[in-house]
Write an enzyme that holds these catalytic residues in place. Structure first.
Site, PDB file in Angstrom:
ATOM      1  N   CYS A 120       0.821  -1.213   0.000  1.00  0.00           N
ATOM      2  CA  CYS A 120       0.000   0.000   0.000  1.00  0.00           C
ATOM      3  C   CYS A 120       0.860   1.271   0.000  1.00  0.00           C
ATOM      4  CB  CYS A 120      -0.950   0.014   1.191  1.00  0.00           C
ATOM      5  SG  CYS A 120      -0.112   0.126   2.776  1.00  0.00           S
ATOM      6  N   CYS A 133      -2.552  -2.647   8.706  1.00  0.00           N
ATOM      7  CA  CYS A 133      -2.301  -1.298   9.235  1.00  0.00           C
ATOM      8  C   CYS A 133      -1.767  -1.413  10.670  1.00  0.00           C
ATOM      9  CB  CYS A 133      -3.571  -0.454   9.221  1.00  0.00           C
ATOM     10  SG  CYS A 133      -4.457  -0.477   7.652  1.00  0.00           S
TER      11      CYS A 133
END
Ligand code: FES
Length: 167
Positions: free
Chosen positions: A36, A109
């Site tokens: 990402c 995350c």
């Protein structure tokens, strides 16, 4: 992301805790996620308490998504008072605890935060070379943005070491 999680993330990033570089840090760790493109840097400062070295404070900078920022904010509060070993043992779901369970697409995350924390706390990390609790080493604490700019303007021997989590 469900509405409840969205609201908790929004609440956490409205007033993120411990954001920014820490000039007198004892250790720093930087990680990136090549999928990402998010990056996170964490600084840690220790103190002695009852003969034990514990985490006094931690801070972070992020080129990350809102979830990573929210988890990093929570994590920097959660690890205060813990030893490095106790903090290293924390799992992503413990670091993101207050947010509740993260959806599968957002688990990485929290893993980014865990990676930055482990990088900062890991004694073998080249970035994390400061042993003493005295004499702050200001070279340890450039901003993440400064480091990236520096890395872009230098050749392959850039001093910026970013550990990509999935390598
Ligand atoms: Fe990659 Fe959050 S989407 S760190």
């Amino acid at each position: 992301m469900n509405k409840e999680l969205e609201k908790k993330v929004a609440d956490a990033i409205r007033d993120p805790k411990n954001i920014g570089e820490m000039p007198d840090a004892d250790a720093v760790g930087t990680v990136g996620n090549s999928e990402c493109g998010e990056m996170l840097r964490m600084w840690v400062k220790y103190k002695e308490q009852d003969g034990e070295k514990i985490i006094d404070k931690a801070s972070f900078q992020s080129f990350g998504c809102e979830t990573a920022i929210a988890v990093a904010s929570l994590a920097t509060e959660l690890i205060k008072g813990k030893t490095a070993n106790e903090a290293i043992e924390l799992k992503p779901e413990e670091l993101s605890g207050e947010l509740g369970p993260l959806p599968p697409m957002k688990i990485h995350c929290a893993e980014l935060v865990q990676g930055a924390l482990r990088s900062a706390l890991s004694p073998q990390n080249k970035e994390n070379k400061k042993e003493s609790l005295a004499e702050p080493d200001h070279e340890l604490s450039p901003t993440l943005k400064d480091s990236l700019n520096e890395g872009q303007s230098q050749s392959e021997d850039s001093s910026l070491k970013i550990k990509f989590l999935d390598e």
